[in-house]
Design a protein around this motif. Structure first.
Motif, PDB file in Angstrom:
ATOM      1  N   ASP A 199       0.843  -1.205   0.000  1.00 34.10           N
ATOM      2  CA  ASP A 199       0.000   0.000   0.000  1.00 34.10           C
ATOM      3  C   ASP A 199       0.874   1.248   0.000  1.00 34.10           C
ATOM      4  N   TYR A 200       1.942   1.191   0.761  1.00 34.76           N
ATOM      5  CA  TYR A 200       2.857   2.322   0.860  1.00 34.76           C
ATOM      6  C   TYR A 200       3.527   2.586  -0.491  1.00 34.76           C
ATOM      7  N   THR A 201       3.990   1.528  -1.140  1.00 35.55           N
ATOM      8  CA  THR A 201       4.595   1.668  -2.469  1.00 35.55           C
ATOM      9  C   THR A 201       3.632   2.347  -3.433  1.00 35.55           C
ATOM     10  N   ALA A 202       2.383   1.861  -3.459  1.00 31.30           N
ATOM     11  CA  ALA A 202       1.395   2.404  -4.387  1.00 31.30           C
ATOM     12  C   ALA A 202       1.111   3.872  -4.120  1.00 31.30           C
ATOM     13  N   SER A 203       0.983   4.240  -2.847  1.00 32.71           N
ATOM     14  CA  SER A 203       0.666   5.631  -2.545  1.00 32.71           C
ATOM     15  C   SER A 203       1.844   6.557  -2.810  1.00 32.71           C
ATOM     16  N   LEU A 204       3.077   6.061  -2.620  1.00 29.96           N
ATOM     17  CA  LEU A 204       4.254   6.862  -2.982  1.00 29.96           C
ATOM     18  C   LEU A 204       4.286   7.113  -4.491  1.00 29.96           C
ATOM     19  N   ILE A 205       4.049   6.074  -5.267  1.00 32.45           N
ATOM     20  CA  ILE A 205       4.056   6.223  -6.726  1.00 32.45           C
ATOM     21  C   ILE A 205       2.953   7.166  -7.160  1.00 32.45           C
ATOM     22  N   ARG A 206       1.795   7.034  -6.552  1.00 30.20           N
ATOM     23  CA  ARG A 206       0.663   7.902  -6.903  1.00 30.20           C
ATOM     24  C   ARG A 206       1.006   9.366  -6.659  1.00 30.20           C
ATOM     25  N   LYS A 207       1.616   9.644  -5.513  1.00 26.35           N
ATOM     26  CA  LYS A 207       1.933  11.031  -5.194  1.00 26.35           C
ATOM     27  C   LYS A 207       2.993  11.583  -6.146  1.00 26.35           C
ATOM     28  N   ILE A 208       3.978  10.781  -6.466  1.00 27.12           N
ATOM     29  CA  ILE A 208       5.030  11.236  -7.371  1.00 27.12           C
ATOM     30  C   ILE A 208       4.471  11.510  -8.754  1.00 27.12           C
ATOM     31  N   ASN A 209       3.464  10.741  -9.157  1.00 28.49           N
ATOM     32  CA  ASN A 209       2.866  10.944 -10.471  1.00 28.49           C
ATOM     33  C   ASN A 209       1.892  12.108 -10.525  1.00 28.49           C
ATOM     34  N   THR A 210       1.512  12.624  -9.350  1.00 30.78           N
ATOM     35  CA  THR A 210       0.560  13.733  -9.347  1.00 30.78           C
ATOM     36  C   THR A 210       1.160  15.021  -8.815  1.00 30.78           C
ATOM     37  N   GLY A 211       2.392  14.965  -8.314  1.00 31.85           N
ATOM     38  CA  GLY A 211       3.019  16.172  -7.795  1.00 31.85           C
ATOM     39  C   GLY A 211       4.491  15.953  -7.579  1.00 31.85           C
TER      40      GLY A 211
END
Length: 300
Positions: A199-211
């Motif tokens: 879950d942590y990996t996914a949310s880190l990637i999500r944030k990097i892709n949006t900001g």
């Protein structure tokens, strides 16, 4: 780009892995984060314990059973003989990493390598199955971009730079498969993000892709939100039991180091825990920080 995360249960059988493939094979650009298949990490932890204790016979037995389990999985998943052979060769290669530890010394560094094999194999199997379906996809190794620093916090600048480099190497590809949980540490050793790390990996990637990372660091710290909204509730028994997952995911979506939150973990009354967790989720919704569930996965 959409980020989708599927846990071990979602890819725990051949049928479920095939179902996940139907959910992700459309043309929408996405990065898919997968956990190890259900039960695999527990099995690997038992192998690591055997190796620590030099219980070589028990380790041999567990490694053999898990190896045959994955070969059987590949045989059930794939029908193309060439791809099946590739998949089985990959599985055998990963298990060579386990077999060598029955002969060599075993430390906590090697333990992390053992635990990493589950995610490496599950993502490879999905990659091979998508190839059989003629779905263009790239298998990104998390070791090439996911790293924690000396303080065991995610190295955000490094992750952003390396992930963008990896994606840029594959123009025209809309589907990327990668591992949750696993990473490298500051000494380039195999490491992980602990339980709930996918879950942590996914949310880190999500944030990097949006900001950008500067945007991540400029947002409110997790502990400031907790203590400003729940000071009365936390007067005697400070936040606990909400768990690593919420703290890690909120951190990676821009609220600061999760270890500050985890320092406060202690016994917590069930009613208070439930009420505070609900309030935290409400805050997350208002801040557009919460992932939304979709069938077997979590989309960010």
């Amino acid at each position: 780009m959409k980020v989708c995360k599927f846990g071990g249960t979602s890819v725990g059988t051949v049928e479920r892995m095939k179902h996940v493939a139907t959910l992700i094979k459309d043309a929408t650009p996405k990065i898919v984060v997968l956990s190890a298949t259900a039960g695999t990490t527990n099995h690997l932890e038992e192998i690591a314990a055997n190796l620590f204790n030099r219980e070589i016979e028990q380790a041999h037995d567990r490694i053999t059973r898990l190896e045959f389990q994955f070969i059987e999985f590949a045989n059930g998943l794939l029908t193309d003989e060439k791809l099946k052979r590739e998949a089985i060769d990959y599985i055998l290669d990963r298990f060579q990493q386990l077999w060598k530890f029955t002969k060599d010394s075993f430390t906590s560094v090697e333990e992390k390598e053992v635990l990493a094999q589950g995610e490496l194999i599950s993502t490879a199997l999905m990659h091979f199955y998508l190839r059989e379906l003629k779905v263009p996809n790239v298998l990104l190794c998390a070791f090439d971009f996911m790293r924690i620093g000396p303080d065991n916090e995610p190295d955000l600048e490094y992750i952003e730079q390396k992930l963008r480099e990896q994606l840029a190497c594959h123009p025209g590809i809309n589907l990327f498969i990668t591992q949750g949980f696993i990473c490298k540490n500051a000494y380039n050793e195999t490491d992980n993000l602990k339980r709930g790390g996918s879950d942590y990996t996914a949310s880190l990637i999500r944030k990097i892709n949006t900001g950008s990372c500067s945007e991540i660091k400029s947002t409110l710290r997790f502990e400031e939100i907790i203590f400003s909204h729940f000071r009365r509730d936390l007067h005697h028994t400070i936040v606990a039991g909400i768990g690593n997952n919420i703290s890690k995911c909120f951190c990676s979506m821009g609220i600061g180091p999760y270890r500050t939150f985890n320092k406060c973990r202690s016994s917590f009354r069930t009613k208070r825990l439930s009420a505070i967790a609900d309030k935290i989720i409400c805050l997350g919704n208002r801040s557009h920080l919460k992932g939304r569930t979709h069938n077997n996965g979590l989309y960010y």
